[in-house]
Design a protein around this motif. Structure first.
Motif: not given
Length: 113
Positions: A37-44, A77-82, A28-31, A87-98
């Motif tokens: 990390a992927i969301a941050t890279t796409l944003f950058a 870039h609508p696809v990258m935005r979504h 869970l933590l690794l996911t 990724l930010f929502t699911v990754g942040g939710g998993c982090s919060l859950l953990y």
């Protein structure tokens, strides 16, 4: 007279008395970290510079630029935005859950709740 208790740590997760990354905790933590990390890279890479530098209000009021230019850059870039949103929502939710999960285990261990 019985001998001293074994000092070997238990092989299964003991529920909070020691740091444990078994039973899916590590997965869970690794996911969560990978998604963030992927969301941050796409944003950058895909976020336009005007969006990174200023909000829409600052762009229009302080920089005296057209709001239409900002909005067109925002939807470039609508696809990258979504993908970043998901990724930010699911990754942040998993982090919060953990964090909540481990915090609850710590509270049970410390206060016996």
């Amino acid at each position: 007279m019985s001998g001293p208790r074994s000092m070997n740590p238990p092989t299964a997760c003991c529920g909070g008395c020691r740091p444990c990354l078994s039973n899916g905790h590590f997965g869970l933590l690794l996911t969560a970290i990978a998604m963030l990390a992927i969301a941050t890279t796409l944003f950058a890479f895909f976020c336009p510079e005007p969006i990174k530098e200023a909000t829409e209000t600052r762009w229009a009021r302080e920089l005296n630029q057209s709001v239409l230019e900002y909005r067109s850059a925002k939807y470039a870039h609508p696809v990258m935005r979504h993908a970043c949103l998901v990724l930010f929502t699911v990754g942040g939710g998993c982090s919060l859950l953990y964090l909540l999960w481990r915090g609850a285990i710590a509270l049970v261990f410390l206060y016996g709740l």
